[in-house]
Design a protein around this motif. Structure first.
Motif, short mmCIF file in Angstrom:
data_model
loop_
_atom_site.label_atom_id
_atom_site.label_comp_id
_atom_site.label_asym_id
_atom_site.label_seq_id
_atom_site.Cartn_x
_atom_site.Cartn_y
_atom_site.Cartn_z
N GLY A 108 0.78 -1.23 0.00
CA GLY A 108 0.00 0.00 0.00
C GLY A 108 0.81 1.27 0.00
O GLY A 108 0.29 2.34 0.36
N ASN A 109 2.07 1.19 -0.40
CA ASN A 109 2.92 2.37 -0.44
C ASN A 109 2.75 3.11 -1.78
O ASN A 109 1.92 2.75 -2.61
N TYR A 110 3.54 4.15 -1.98
CA TYR A 110 3.35 5.08 -3.09
C TYR A 110 4.33 4.79 -4.22
O TYR A 110 5.54 4.99 -4.07
N VAL A 111 3.81 4.33 -5.35
CA VAL A 111 4.61 4.15 -6.56
C VAL A 111 3.79 4.71 -7.71
O VAL A 111 2.74 4.17 -8.05
N THR A 112 4.27 5.80 -8.30
CA THR A 112 3.47 6.54 -9.28
C THR A 112 4.31 6.91 -10.49
O THR A 112 5.52 7.15 -10.38
#
Length: 296
Positions: A76-80
């Motif tokens: 659920g971490n941030y990879v964009t």
């Protein structure tokens, strides 16, 4: 091309702050002519690995691996990624840190050389802000090389992040096309997402520091660029001090590594010395100066 910024909203995440953040993130993506979205597909995650390896010149040892990105997204971490049509031109990776769930560490971000000058990095950071607010996160922290003036201006003026700690040789030698083999000093900044100054900056109305005005008001020069390009230290005892960085430290690391090392030590000594004496790094002027104010 679809330029809408894709921001999923966690249940219960509502409010004016989130509405403003989503609006400014979408506007930044349109202005940069990209679409920004979260990534989970293995093929797209591999594109992130390849993009960062190209930017940092580390094809044999990329800054992130596909396994790490896969684990981050699963947790659920941030990879964009920022896309121009179907081509990835920028990416940003972050992970949650203590206190649990209330803060995000933005570990790495980069933009392809083919997309520089379009504020793609700004669009990525505003997407990250809206994404974090939608999950109840109030602060994002990250580090940057304080010798790189354009990054200092971007972080402290354009985003209104606030310096929190000077970290000496934080990663050790990094041996890549950007950092060379020199000490990897970093400045840790904290981005307080609901701060009115941050909201203004996100809307493109941030107020940067003006060195000329500070000098006219009596600021001292704690470090300047000499006629030969070398660092020239000055007094550290003024209420307001200006601290210079070289015009292009990345080029200097290639053309004159010895001079680049002198700048690393000189900037480190000036900033840590001023902070130890009660100073606070208050901003960065576009012309290449940190402004440090002594606490009353």
């Amino acid at each position: 091309m679809n330029l809408v910024t894709d921001i999923s909203v966690a249940p219960g995440a509502v409010g004016a702050d989130l509405d403003q953040a989503a609006h400014t993130a979408a506007a930044a993506a349109r202005a940069a002519r990209v679409s920004v979205r979260e990534l989970t597909d293995l093929a797209e995650l591999n594109q992130v690995v390849d993009l960062f390896a190209t930017i940092w010149g580390r094809s044999a040892n990329p800054p992130v691996t596909i396994e790490l990105l896969r684990a981050f997204t699963k947790a659920g971490n941030y990879v964009t990624g920022a896309f121009e049509a179907d081509r990835l031109v920028g990416a940003c990776v972050g992970f949650f840190h203590a206190p649990a769930g209330d803060a995000l560490h933005s570990h790495i971000a980069g933009v392809s050389a083919s997309a520089t000058g379009r504020s793609v990095g700004f669009a990525l950071k505003l997407h990250q802000r809206a994404w974090a607010l939608s999950r109840g996160v109030s602060e994002i922290a990250w580090t940057f090389d304080p010798l790189v003036g354009r990054n200092a201006y971007f972080n402290l003026a354009k985003l209104a992040a606030r310096p929190a700690e000077y970290l000496t040789n934080f990663y050790g030698p990094m041996l890549d096309a950007i950092n060379g083999d020199q000490d990897s000093d970093r400045l840790l900044v904290r981005w307080r997402l609901r701060d009115p100054a941050v909201a203004l900056a996100a809307a493109g109305r941030g107020v940067g520091t003006v060195a000329e005005t500070e000098l006219a008001a009596g600021a001292g020069v704690a470090l300047r660029v000499g006629e030969d390009g070398a660092p020239v230290p000055g007094p550290l005892d003024r209420a307001v001090s200006l601290v210079a960085v070289p015009g292009d430290i990345e080029k200097l690391r290639v053309t004159d590594p010895g001079m680049a090392r002198r700048w690393r030590v000189a900037l480190r000594d000036a900033l840590t010395g001023l902070v130890a004496a009660g100073g606070r790094i208050d901003g960065f002027d576009r012309t290449g100066w940190y402004v440090v104010r002594r606490e009353a």
